[in-house]
Write a protein that holds these residues in place. Sequence first.
Motif, PDB file in Angstrom:
ATOM      1  N   LYS A   6       0.929  -1.083   0.125  1.00 49.62           N
ATOM      2  CA  LYS A   6      -0.009  -0.104  -0.068  1.00 49.62           C
ATOM      3  C   LYS A   6       0.957   1.234  -0.087  1.00 49.62           C
ATOM      4  O   LYS A   6       2.063   1.227   0.732  1.00 49.62           O
ATOM      5  CB  LYS A   6      -0.761   0.033   1.147  1.00 49.62           C
ATOM      6  CG  LYS A   6      -1.937   0.954   1.076  1.00 49.62           C
ATOM      7  CD  LYS A   6      -3.249   0.006   0.404  1.00 49.62           C
ATOM      8  CE  LYS A   6      -4.545   0.826   0.416  1.00 49.62           C
ATOM      9  NZ  LYS A   6      -5.370  -0.076  -0.457  1.00 49.62           N
ATOM     10  N   GLY A   7       0.616   2.198  -0.810  1.00 48.20           N
ATOM     11  CA  GLY A   7       1.294   3.432  -0.891  1.00 48.20           C
ATOM     12  C   GLY A   7       2.461   3.551  -1.814  1.00 48.20           C
ATOM     13  O   GLY A   7       2.942   4.503  -2.092  1.00 48.20           O
ATOM     14  N   HIS A   8       2.619   2.407  -2.702  1.00 45.26           N
ATOM     15  CA  HIS A   8       3.634   2.060  -3.599  1.00 45.26           C
ATOM     16  C   HIS A   8       3.380   2.954  -4.961  1.00 45.26           C
ATOM     17  O   HIS A   8       2.066   3.237  -5.009  1.00 45.26           O
ATOM     18  CB  HIS A   8       3.937   0.726  -4.131  1.00 45.26           C
ATOM     19  CG  HIS A   8       5.034   0.320  -4.841  1.00 45.26           C
ATOM     20  ND1 HIS A   8       5.085   0.621  -6.101  1.00 45.26           N
ATOM     21  CD2 HIS A   8       6.046  -0.553  -4.693  1.00 45.26           C
ATOM     22  CE1 HIS A   8       6.299   0.304  -6.546  1.00 45.26           C
ATOM     23  NE2 HIS A   8       6.655  -0.296  -5.563  1.00 45.26           N
ATOM     24  N   GLU A  58       0.563   2.400  -7.585  1.00 42.81           N
ATOM     25  CA  GLU A  58      -0.786   2.617  -7.011  1.00 42.81           C
ATOM     26  C   GLU A  58      -1.387   3.678  -8.051  1.00 42.81           C
ATOM     27  O   GLU A  58      -2.725   3.985  -8.283  1.00 42.81           O
ATOM     28  CB  GLU A  58      -1.260   3.245  -5.723  1.00 42.81           C
ATOM     29  CG  GLU A  58      -1.147   1.874  -4.730  1.00 42.81           C
ATOM     30  CD  GLU A  58      -1.676   2.484  -3.327  1.00 42.81           C
ATOM     31  OE1 GLU A  58      -2.575   1.620  -2.771  1.00 42.81           O
ATOM     32  OE2 GLU A  58      -1.419   3.574  -2.710  1.00 42.81           O
ATOM     33  N   LYS A  67      -0.927   4.170 -11.176  1.00 44.86           N
ATOM     34  CA  LYS A  67      -1.404   3.483 -12.570  1.00 44.86           C
ATOM     35  C   LYS A  67      -2.658   2.633 -12.311  1.00 44.86           C
ATOM     36  O   LYS A  67      -2.928   2.028 -11.525  1.00 44.86           O
ATOM     37  CB  LYS A  67      -0.249   2.579 -12.958  1.00 44.86           C
ATOM     38  CG  LYS A  67       0.909   3.277 -13.203  1.00 44.86           C
ATOM     39  CD  LYS A  67       2.243   2.486 -13.607  1.00 44.86           C
ATOM     40  CE  LYS A  67       3.594   3.055 -14.042  1.00 44.86           C
ATOM     41  NZ  LYS A  67       3.477   3.980 -15.222  1.00 44.86           N
ATOM     42  N   ARG A  68      -3.601   2.747 -13.399  1.00 44.82           N
ATOM     43  CA  ARG A  68      -4.826   2.148 -13.641  1.00 44.82           C
ATOM     44  C   ARG A  68      -4.366   0.648 -13.892  1.00 44.82           C
ATOM     45  O   ARG A  68      -4.926  -0.232 -13.643  1.00 44.82           O
ATOM     46  CB  ARG A  68      -5.599   2.634 -14.472  1.00 44.82           C
ATOM     47  CG  ARG A  68      -6.243   4.134 -14.141  1.00 44.82           C
ATOM     48  CD  ARG A  68      -7.196   4.557 -15.072  1.00 44.82           C
ATOM     49  NE  ARG A  68      -8.429   3.728 -15.133  1.00 44.82           N
ATOM     50  CZ  ARG A  68      -9.394   3.932 -15.893  1.00 44.82           C
ATOM     51  NH1 ARG A  68      -9.503   4.913 -16.846  1.00 44.82           N
ATOM     52  NH2 ARG A  68     -10.572   3.110 -15.569  1.00 44.82           N
ATOM     53  N   SER A  77      -1.961  -3.494  -2.063  1.00 42.10           N
ATOM     54  CA  SER A  77      -2.667  -2.941  -3.366  1.00 42.10           C
ATOM     55  C   SER A  77      -2.442  -3.917  -4.535  1.00 42.10           C
ATOM     56  O   SER A  77      -1.614  -4.617  -4.693  1.00 42.10           O
ATOM     57  CB  SER A  77      -2.276  -1.677  -3.603  1.00 42.10           C
ATOM     58  OG  SER A  77      -2.899  -0.848  -2.645  1.00 42.10           O
ATOM     59  N   HIS A  78      -3.271  -3.932  -5.445  1.00 39.36           N
ATOM     60  CA  HIS A  78      -3.092  -4.683  -6.758  1.00 39.36           C
ATOM     61  C   HIS A  78      -3.588  -3.771  -7.857  1.00 39.36           C
ATOM     62  O   HIS A  78      -4.698  -2.887  -7.840  1.00 39.36           O
ATOM     63  CB  HIS A  78      -3.984  -5.989  -6.695  1.00 39.36           C
ATOM     64  CG  HIS A  78      -5.375  -6.172  -6.903  1.00 39.36           C
ATOM     65  ND1 HIS A  78      -6.080  -6.129  -7.907  1.00 39.36           N
ATOM     66  CD2 HIS A  78      -6.214  -5.694  -5.833  1.00 39.36           C
ATOM     67  CE1 HIS A  78      -7.400  -5.972  -7.496  1.00 39.36           C
ATOM     68  NE2 HIS A  78      -7.268  -5.687  -6.389  1.00 39.36           N
ATOM     69  N   ARG A  79      -3.060  -4.262  -9.129  1.00 39.46           N
ATOM     70  CA  ARG A  79      -3.779  -3.523 -10.405  1.00 39.46           C
ATOM     71  C   ARG A  79      -3.693  -4.619 -11.424  1.00 39.46           C
ATOM     72  O   ARG A  79      -2.669  -5.712 -11.456  1.00 39.46           O
ATOM     73  CB  ARG A  79      -2.708  -2.299 -10.828  1.00 39.46           C
ATOM     74  CG  ARG A  79      -2.817  -1.183  -9.696  1.00 39.46           C
ATOM     75  CD  ARG A  79      -3.958  -0.539  -9.967  1.00 39.46           C
ATOM     76  NE  ARG A  79      -4.166   0.707  -9.161  1.00 39.46           N
ATOM     77  CZ  ARG A  79      -4.388   0.808  -7.899  1.00 39.46           C
ATOM     78  NH1 ARG A  79      -4.948  -0.283  -7.310  1.00 39.46           N
ATOM     79  NH2 ARG A  79      -4.466   2.117  -7.432  1.00 39.46           N
TER      80      ARG A  79
END
Length: 298
Positions: A171-173, A176, A178-179, A254-256
């Motif tokens: 988290k906070g990278h 984040e 980028k979509r 987080s993930h994308r």
Amino acid sequence: MNLRQIEVFRAVMVAGSVTDAARLLHVSQPGISRMLSHIELQLGLPLFERRKGKLLATPEAQALFAEVEQVYRGVARIDECTQALKNGKMLTLRVLCSPGTGLEMVPNALMALGREFPSASIYMEVALAKDMVKRLAAHEVDVAISTLAIDDPLLDSRPIGKWTLAGVFPKGHALEAKRTLRPIDILKERMISFSPDTPQGRIIADWCASNGRKPDAQIDVRAGQAACALAAAGAGVAIVDDLTARGCMTDRLSHRPIAKAPLYDVFAVTNQNFAASLLSSRFIVHAQAALRQLKRHA
């Protein structure tokens, strides 16, 4: 005696008169009288004595009625058994699933199945594909949900949906912002890598070959959940299946999605030598629905 004759005889014994038996069976009184006479003639036994407008059962009729009642109790038990089976009582479902599908997809499907069959007994276990093959072949389980293709002549693999890849990071990278992620976005970062014989390991190798880079990786894993735990701890960025990425989300991760990532099938796998139970068939339907629901909310 045929089934209709047994039904008429029992109705007369239960109702106590031809009139009431006719009313019970919704037929005419003369029809009941003719049937009784035919039964007595066919059996060569007096079953009833007509005395002053009353119908009195003979001892022979009482003995026959006792046997008929046993048959009817058996029929009633069959009806009760049928209803219990429809509700899932007396039924057991044994499910294996790949780690990624065991986080949300399969639990959601089993929850829906449990609501549909509240009396059913259900067993679930996460397993690797090679263990699925052994246990399905031995009929130790009923159905498996696999994110890997299973090629075995004893087993039937039916695609029920798709999975793809996602990038996971703390988290906070910076990622984040980028979509979607490109392979080069991940290769530029410190990576949590996968063993070469895993699907993710092969994909990373292909990316490296295409981009002329070597991964900056200190830690290798075999499981997506381990990669997510390490990413959440700040050990690096990883690519995992999107089902694992969703299922492992915490306030530290987080993930994308990964742009133009390949799609892979999710399979429902069963043993071809055994007919599917009602629970097994309904579970596969719920598994499909659960996967569609996850994709809609991705």
